[in-house]
Design a protein around this motif. Structure first.
Motif, PDB file in Angstrom:
ATOM      1  N   HIS A 193       0.845  -1.193   0.000  1.00 30.88           N
ATOM      2  CA  HIS A 193       0.000   0.000   0.000  1.00 30.88           C
ATOM      3  C   HIS A 193       0.871   1.230   0.000  1.00 30.88           C
ATOM      4  O   HIS A 193       1.844   1.313   0.761  1.00 30.88           O
ATOM      5  N   ARG A 248       0.636   5.178   0.672  1.00 29.19           N
ATOM      6  CA  ARG A 248      -0.214   6.251   1.192  1.00 29.19           C
ATOM      7  C   ARG A 248       0.420   7.573   0.802  1.00 29.19           C
ATOM      8  O   ARG A 248       1.551   7.865   1.190  1.00 29.19           O
ATOM      9  N   HIS A 260       0.318  11.439   1.222  1.00 29.19           N
ATOM     10  CA  HIS A 260      -0.216  12.523   2.060  1.00 29.19           C
ATOM     11  C   HIS A 260      -0.223  13.777   1.221  1.00 29.19           C
ATOM     12  O   HIS A 260       0.837  14.315   0.908  1.00 29.19           O
ATOM     13  N   GLU A 287      -9.658   8.462   3.712  1.00 26.99           N
ATOM     14  CA  GLU A 287      -9.146   9.359   4.746  1.00 26.99           C
ATOM     15  C   GLU A 287      -8.919  10.741   4.180  1.00 26.99           C
ATOM     16  O   GLU A 287      -8.341  10.860   3.093  1.00 26.99           O
ATOM     17  N   VAL A 302      -5.374  11.973   2.524  1.00 28.55           N
ATOM     18  CA  VAL A 302      -4.543  10.822   2.147  1.00 28.55           C
ATOM     19  C   VAL A 302      -5.171  10.129   0.945  1.00 28.55           C
ATOM     20  O   VAL A 302      -6.354   9.841   0.943  1.00 28.55           O
ATOM     21  N   GLN A 331      -4.768   6.627  -1.072  1.00 25.44           N
ATOM     22  CA  GLN A 331      -4.090   5.329  -0.945  1.00 25.44           C
ATOM     23  C   GLN A 331      -4.113   4.606  -2.268  1.00 25.44           C
ATOM     24  O   GLN A 331      -5.158   4.502  -2.895  1.00 25.44           O
ATOM     25  N   ASP A 374       4.999  -1.435   2.540  1.00 30.72           N
ATOM     26  CA  ASP A 374       4.061  -0.326   2.593  1.00 30.72           C
ATOM     27  C   ASP A 374       4.845   0.967   2.783  1.00 30.72           C
ATOM     28  O   ASP A 374       5.856   0.986   3.495  1.00 30.72           O
ATOM     29  N   ASP A 382       4.843   5.532   2.856  1.00 29.39           N
ATOM     30  CA  ASP A 382       4.154   6.813   2.917  1.00 29.39           C
ATOM     31  C   ASP A 382       4.919   7.813   2.083  1.00 29.39           C
ATOM     32  O   ASP A 382       6.152   7.847   2.122  1.00 29.39           O
TER      33      ASP A 382
END
Lengths: 546, 562
Positions: free
Chosen positions: B267, B269, B271, B312, B315, B317, B354, B356
């Motif tokens: 995943h 993510r 931001h 979210e 965010v 995803q 995963d 970010d």
């Protein structure tokens, strides 16, 4: 009265009910069940079993088994169709099964298991889906490429059988097409219209040819077509032999629209299903269709003025070039809905649930023709509690009216001119307009009931309350559970037959013939105004969902 | 002759010794003839029942419609009579043979020149039979993979360089089968993109039990189904470097099966920054991230099997990604009223778990803009456009050039790299002067470094030239040669190249030529040659003809074929 369109509880409600039930039995079972359902986190029971093909009985490998309850687990079946899921807490669980090529068994009532010390191996069934495949050849036996193929299937929703387009494809360079993952049932296949598209260079530029719209096996319209039966787990073959016909040009104009407003022009086969054919439209409303294979078609135009819809349609038999085809748009008359509410208690006529200005009733017009008069499956609807009560945009055609009042009101009568909407289909003709007149009353009857005590297994189902004599007036549907039975308010006084089915999802209950075979297991009842009546019902097993 | 384009008729009589010409028997009053035989290029056998057509080519750069069509006889022969002098494009088509032009290569073919002393009656029209590739996509358990996207790439000469580019795609049916037909012979690769039917990549969709032990189990459960297939190249490779080429011959029906292997899904993510209040997908905001992978020689391939979730706030995803190297781009959001100062950004990342991504430290796209003046005119035409093309990644950005000479690539996702600059659909105009700040411009090649904005300034002048000529071999006109107009400093001036194929009388036309100094080269059988590569081109330049092209003039040359 609760009448939802898809009679099933949500998963959460089922789980809570079952958890409550099994906690109640906890005292009887030797298994250790603590008072809080969440404190036993990993559990010590296993569920094992196999998944088989419901038609052949053969095991299904690599099927996904998912277990829902207090915990969620999943596993794949092995090559012999076996699976095992460990570390389950005691309690009731739902099992979902999934595998491409089989119909999804999600939330099926058949797959509920109680996990405990005595849980044996389960045998779960998946119903295989079918397929239709075939070839499009011309009369010389040569494959026809890029021919549009349409699959028309039927589904039963809310007790009504409706045909709609379920798939479309194009034949490949070998003339082949294939539709897969089809639920068993009857289907119609249509091919064309199309061009001999792989040939950019015509043999003779003056006589390009194409293929007309054809319904399998060989009919120009749906009434002459033969349905194809799809049987679970089997593939049905359907080949087309297309005769090339000359291609013509059709041109004309759509008139009487507001300049600057868009006009939509669409072509349909003579049976009313949409076909894809290139139409060139200009801003002034003139249009040309350069390549129309000889045959019969319908052209429909629509536009808007303000929030009023304008429509025009014309049936064309194309056997030569056609000029000056004229579609004159005309406003579709509105159909006002007039509701009269009758109550012994005048204060009921003006409550938050409904008043004379915002009647507590909604009306739907559901196209009754084999493919609907609308290109997409749609129903024209006026909502309950809305101020403006009229249909503004109803295409001419035949409809079944569905009048749905909010409890405690029931429909005493519903008329459209001379047509009784509760017993007959209604034909909306262009230019004609009556109001829909509805009378509501609130002195309805209440019906409660439960299953015979001989029905031991905990189960859910659908109760069907069908007015007698049999009419198109909607049967009322409600859920029941063997625990609490069911309750319906706001029923019109009169005679009824009451059925309790284990599964009613695919039952065509608006059709009296479909219910005929179950009539002997139904319970007759007569309801009176403001009275509560109780019935005890037999559970009718339809054999579906097993 | 270029398909769709035309040469003006230019007979070069001096070099043709009349006695070696076969007798042309058609008297001038009855018109000329085009005749010959259609054969299968693979077997050499004559082909009956082939639709053959001719279309006269006009002097103004477009061919008129098909004027005559006929069907070849049982002996494969065809004949068109009563033709006026001129050039005609010759086409044929049959079941199993896609529409083709005479001696066609890429977008070029040889037109048939018809007239006195020209031989147009002994043509051998070699038709290439269609080839096809079909096969099955299965997973590691031998189950078919439905709805997989199968993409076909071909390794061929594109803009003078050997590159692997996508040319077609199909989907697998419920049995995992796909088929791609009507293919020409060549070297192909297959790339398959799919998601397992049982994949559940949105872990947030499962209910969250309150008990932490149950939560751990639930996480384990969710992970078991949070899987994906990486982009897989025939037969079984997750890296384009390990892809097996399929060498397809004319008429061949090749089979290519692909096996997909499940990997745990990752995943990403993103931001998007707390500065923007409001949901990401609000009306007017179109901020969808684009995730691509570099495959083959640098082609940027968009990932198509990864769902995007925006539950979210702040965010975005990207679910269901396989481990690997990705280019993540977020184009500028075109919210109404928002200035283009929010330029969008990009990041290249290696994803092995995963991850970010914070927008804050991602580089923005390069702002490329500029202005030109129109020489000798106050304003220019209304529909010119400027193009930046990156041959390595296959990206092409077009932006309109206003009639006042302004342009701005503000809506485009321009990353640092090497780009060709040109006027797309030039309509007779060209850059007579061009300079850049913020990037290095050599010829027509722009090297854009990172973290910059680039300003291009120049002069656009009207007046493109034309070069007409004849290709000769040992003094005889040579049909079917590739003619290349090579600019000075060819490595930096790819947009200035022009090409054509010599027609049956050896003639050719190179049109829309930007004035300047060139070398005209004629190459026999060059169709696998990387003509855009200066090293490859070097030996041919010596035998070429120098040409000084001026605006709105026609230059005539004769070139020796090598």
């Amino acid at each position: 009265m609760s009448s939802s369109s898809r009679p099933r509880f949500s998963r959460e409600v089922c789980t809570i009910l079952f958890c409550t039930w099994c906690l109640a039995l906890a005292g009887l079972s030797p298994a250790q069940v603590n008072s809080s359902p969440y404190s036993q986190n990993t559990g010590s029971f296993a569920l094992s079993g196999s998944v088989v093909n419901s038609v052949t009985g053969e095991p299904i490998a690599r099927a996904l088994v998912r277990v829902y309850g207090v915990v969620q687990r999943s596993a794949f079946t092995d090559i012999e169709g076996h699976f095992q899921i460990d570390s389950l807490p005691a309690g009731s669980i739902n099992i979902d099964l999934q595998k491409p090529g089989y119909s999804n068994q999600q939330g099926s009532r058949a797959n509920r298991v109680i996990i405990g010390a005595g849980t044996g191996a389960v045998v779960l069934k998946l119903s295989p889906l079918g397929a239709i495949y075939g070839r499009v050849l011309d009369v010389a036996g040569q494959p026809v490429e890029n021919e549009p193929i349409r699959l028309i299937g039927r589904s039963v929703r809310e007790g009504r059988r409706r045909w709609n387009l379920v798939g479309s494809a194009e034949s490949d360079e070998d003339g082949r097409f294939r539709f897969s993952s089809l639920a068993p049932g009857s289907y119609y296949l249509a091919a064309g219209p199309g061009m001999q598209s792989e040939m950019h260079l015509a043999r003779d530029p003056k006589s390009k040819t194409g293929f007309p719209s054809l319904y399998y096996p060989n009919a120009p319209d749906l009434s002459g077509a033969s349905p194809i039966q799809v049987v679970a787990g089997q593939q049905s073959e359907a080949d087309f032999s297309m005769t090339a016909v000359p291609i013509y040009k059709v041109s004309g104009a759509v008139t009487n629209f507001e300049p600057g407003r868009g006009v939509i022009l669409q072509a349909f086969s003579q049976s009313g299903d949409p076909i894809s054919i290139a139409i060139g439209m200009h801003m002034d409303g003139t249009f040309e269709i350069n390549a129309v294979p000889a045959g019969t078609y319908m052209l429909k135009a629509s536009s808007h003025v303000g929030d009023q819809t304008l429509r025009a349609e014309i049936r064309l038999s194309v056997a030569a070039n056609l000029d000056n085809v004229s579609l004159v748009l005309a406003p579709v008359p509105s159909i006002p809905i007039k509701v009269r509410m009758e109550s012994r208690d005048a204060s009921n006529l003006n409550s938050p649930r409904g008043s004379q200005q915002r009647p507590p009733v909604s009306v739907r017009l559901i196209p009754a023709a084999i493919l609907g008069t609308e290109p997409s499956s749609s129903m024209v609807q006026q909502g309950a509690g809305q101020q403006v009560q009229a249909f503004h945009d109803v295409e001419p055609g035949r409809y079944a009216a569905d009048v749905m009042p909010l409890s405690p009101w029931y429909v005493q009568s519903a008329q459209y001119g001379p047509t009784n909407l509760l017993s007959d289909d209604v034909t909306i003709a262009p230019g004609q307009s009556y109001p829909i007149e509805i009378v509501l009353r609130d002195d309805g009857a209440t019906l409660t009931g439960n299953l015979q005590s001989s029905e031991k297994s905990a189960t859910f189902g659908s109760v069907l309350v069908v007015p007698q004599p049999a009419s198109k007036r909607g049967a009322k549907v409600a859920q029941f559970s063997s625990q609490s039975g069911f309750r319906m308010n706001g029923l019109a006084p009169g005679d009824y037959l009451v059925y309790a089915f284990d599964h009613a999802d695919t039952l065509e209950y608006t059709n009296a013939d479909a219910l005929q075979s179950y009539a002997s297991q139904a319970t007759p009842v007569t309801l009176s105004a403001n009275q509560e009546t109780h019935v005890v019902l037999n559970l009718i097993r339809t054999g579906e969902g097993e | 002759m270029t398909l769709g384009r035309v040469a003006c008729v230019l007979l070069f009589a001096a070099g043709l010794p009349a006695q070696t010409q076969p007798a042309v028997s058609t008297p001038a009053t009855q018109g000329y003839r085009i005749a010959g035989v259609v054969v299968n290029s693979l077997t050499g056998q004559p082909l009956p029942a082939v639709a053959v057509a001719i279309a006269p080519t006009t002097p103004h750069g477009s061919s008129r419609e098909v004027s005559q069509t006929m069907v070849s006889g049982n002996d494969g022969r065809f004949a068109f009579a009563g033709l006026a002098r001129g050039k005609y494009s010759l086409m044929a088509e049959a079941r199993g043979f896609t529409l083709q032009s005479f001696e066609s290569h890429d977008a070029y073919s040889s037109a048939i020149a018809v007239g006195p002393n020209l031989d147009s009656e002994d043509l051998v029209f070699r038709l290439q039979p269609d080839a096809s590739i079909e096969g099955q996509v299965i997973d590691e358990n031998n189950d078919p993979v439905q709805n997989a996207t199968v993409r076909l790439f071909e390794k061929r000469i594109t803009e003078g360089q050997r590159r692997t580019s996508p040319i077609n795609q199909g989907q697998t049916d419920d049995q995992g089968h796909y088929r791609m037909g009507h293919l020409a012979s060549g070297t192909y690769y297959l790339a398959v993109s799919a998601r397992p039917w049982y994949a559940q990549n949105d872990r947030s969709a499962s209910r969250r039990p309150s008990n932490p032990d149950i939560q751990a189990h639930a996480a384990q459960e969710a992970a078991a189904l949070d899987v994906t297939y990486p982009l897989t190249f025939y037969p079984d490779s997750e890296d384009s470097a390990g892809a097996n080429p399929i060498a397809l011959h004319p008429g061949e029906q090749a089979t290519a099966d692909v096996v997909m292997h499940t990997v745990p899904a990752l995943h990403l993510r993103i931001h998007t920054g707390g500065g923007n209040s409001g949901p990401l997908f609000a009306i007017g905001k179109t901020a969808f991230p684009r995730v691509s992978q570099r495959i083959f020689e640098g082609y940027l391939d968009p990932v198509s099997n990864s769902p995007v979730s925006g539950n979210e706030p702040g965010v975005v995803q990207i679910l269901g990604l396989a481990p690997g190297h990705y280019v993540v781009e977020m184009p500028a959001s075109n919210a109404a009223g928002e200035k283009a100062s929010n330029r969008g950004w990009y990041r290249e990342i290696d994803l092995f778990g995963d991850a970010d991504l914070n927008v804050g430290d991602a580089p923005s796209f390069v702002a490329v803009s500029g202005s030109v003046i129109f020489q000798g005119e106050a304003t220019g035409p209304k529909n010119l456009a400027i193009q930046l093309s990156n041959p390595a990644t296959g990206e092409r950005f077009n932006t309109p050039l206003s009639d006042k000479g302004q342009f701005d690539f503000s809506n485009d996702t321009v990353r640092p790299g090497r780009y060709n600059v040109l006027l797309s659909s030039p309509q007779g105009f060209f850059f007579s002067k061009l300079s850049a700040t913020g990037a290095k411009l050599v010829g027509r090649t722009l090297d854009i470094p990172g973290g910059s904005s680039v300003r291009l300034v120049g002069v656009v002048t009207r007046g493109l030239g034309q070069v007409d000529g004849v290709a000769l071999h040992d003094g005889q006109p040579f049909s079917g040669a590739m003619i290349v107009l090579v600019p000075q400093d060819p490595a930096s001036n790819l947009p200035l190249f022009r090409r054509d194929q010599s027609d049956s009388d050896g003639s050719f036309t190179l049109s829309n030529v930007v004035p300047g100094q060139y070398t005209v080269v004629a190459i026999a059988n060059p169709w696998d040659l990387e003509w855009g590569n200066p090293i490859v081109l070097q030996p041919y330049l010596k035998g070429g003809e120098a040409a000084q092209v001026t605006g709105e003039a026609k230059l005539q040359v004769k070139v020796e074929v090598h």
